[in-house]
Motif scaffolding. Sequence first.
Motif, short mmCIF file in Angstrom:
data_model
loop_
_atom_site.label_atom_id
_atom_site.label_comp_id
_atom_site.label_asym_id
_atom_site.label_seq_id
_atom_site.Cartn_x
_atom_site.Cartn_y
_atom_site.Cartn_z
N LEU A 3 0.83 -1.21 0.00
CA LEU A 3 0.00 0.00 0.00
C LEU A 3 0.87 1.26 0.00
N PRO A 4 1.63 1.48 -1.06
CA PRO A 4 2.64 2.54 -1.07
C PRO A 4 2.11 3.97 -0.94
N VAL A 5 0.86 4.21 -1.25
CA VAL A 5 0.37 5.59 -1.17
C VAL A 5 -0.40 5.87 0.12
N ALA A 6 -0.43 4.91 1.03
CA ALA A 6 -1.15 5.11 2.29
C ALA A 6 -0.15 5.10 3.46
N ASP A 7 -0.29 6.07 4.33
CA ASP A 7 0.51 6.08 5.55
C ASP A 7 -0.13 5.21 6.62
N GLY A 8 -1.46 5.16 6.61
CA GLY A 8 -2.19 4.37 7.59
C GLY A 8 -3.67 4.50 7.34
N ALA A 9 -4.42 3.68 8.05
CA ALA A 9 -5.88 3.69 7.87
C ALA A 9 -6.57 3.35 9.19
N MET A 10 -7.72 3.94 9.38
CA MET A 10 -8.63 3.58 10.46
C MET A 10 -9.84 2.95 9.77
N LEU A 11 -10.15 1.72 10.13
CA LEU A 11 -11.25 1.01 9.47
C LEU A 11 -12.31 0.62 10.48
N ASP A 12 -13.56 0.74 10.06
CA ASP A 12 -14.69 0.40 10.90
C ASP A 12 -15.22 -0.98 10.53
N VAL A 13 -15.62 -1.73 11.53
CA VAL A 13 -16.39 -2.95 11.33
C VAL A 13 -17.72 -2.69 12.00
N LYS A 14 -18.79 -2.83 11.25
CA LYS A 14 -20.12 -2.48 11.77
C LYS A 14 -20.71 -3.57 12.65
N ALA A 15 -20.47 -4.84 12.32
CA ALA A 15 -21.00 -5.96 13.10
C ALA A 15 -20.28 -7.22 12.66
N PHE A 16 -20.25 -8.22 13.52
CA PHE A 16 -19.63 -9.49 13.18
C PHE A 16 -20.67 -10.55 12.82
N ASP A 17 -21.83 -10.50 13.40
CA ASP A 17 -22.91 -11.39 13.01
C ASP A 17 -23.29 -11.06 11.57
N THR A 18 -23.30 -12.07 10.73
CA THR A 18 -23.52 -11.84 9.29
C THR A 18 -24.87 -11.17 9.01
N ALA A 19 -25.93 -11.66 9.61
CA ALA A 19 -27.26 -11.09 9.35
C ALA A 19 -27.35 -9.67 9.89
N LEU A 20 -26.76 -9.43 11.04
CA LEU A 20 -26.79 -8.09 11.63
C LEU A 20 -25.99 -7.11 10.77
N HIS A 21 -24.83 -7.54 10.29
CA HIS A 21 -24.02 -6.66 9.43
C HIS A 21 -24.81 -6.30 8.17
N ARG A 22 -25.46 -7.29 7.58
CA ARG A 22 -26.26 -7.03 6.37
C ARG A 22 -27.43 -6.10 6.68
N ALA A 23 -28.06 -6.28 7.83
CA ALA A 23 -29.18 -5.41 8.21
C ALA A 23 -28.73 -3.97 8.41
N LEU A 24 -27.54 -3.78 8.96
CA LEU A 24 -27.04 -2.43 9.22
C LEU A 24 -26.48 -1.75 7.97
N THR A 25 -25.88 -2.53 7.08
CA THR A 25 -25.17 -1.93 5.95
C THR A 25 -25.74 -2.26 4.58
N GLY A 26 -26.54 -3.33 4.51
CA GLY A 26 -27.04 -3.78 3.21
C GLY A 26 -26.02 -4.61 2.45
N ARG A 27 -24.91 -4.93 3.09
CA ARG A 27 -23.83 -5.67 2.43
C ARG A 27 -23.30 -6.78 3.33
N ASP A 28 -22.58 -7.71 2.71
CA ASP A 28 -21.92 -8.79 3.44
C ASP A 28 -20.68 -8.22 4.15
N LYS A 29 -20.28 -8.85 5.23
CA LYS A 29 -19.14 -8.35 6.01
C LYS A 29 -17.79 -8.80 5.45
#
Length: 87
Positions: A3-29
């Motif tokens: 990742l040569p153009v990135a110094d660092g990143a902060m990443l969010d995880v919305k949920a670990f339960d698959t169905a809950l993640h999909r309910a919150l985001t509309g996408r798979d985790k």
Amino acid sequence: RRLPVADGAMLDVKAFDTALHRALTGRDKARSLASVRLVHAAGKLGELRFLPIPGRTDSASEVAALAAFARALGGPARVRLNALRPY
């Protein structure tokens, strides 16, 4: 990958339960978790963030899954629990 153009990143995880993640985001985790693994492997993960939402993502099983995921990254990972601020 380095990742040569990135110094660092902060990443969010919305949920670990698959169905809950999909309910919150509309996408798979899977893509979100793959991104965290990629950035961590490159040594650029500044922070893994998680928002405990009362009655949704604040369960013992969600927090345990977060801890297990962070341990499985295979090295130090800063984990931040962000406070919900209802506005």
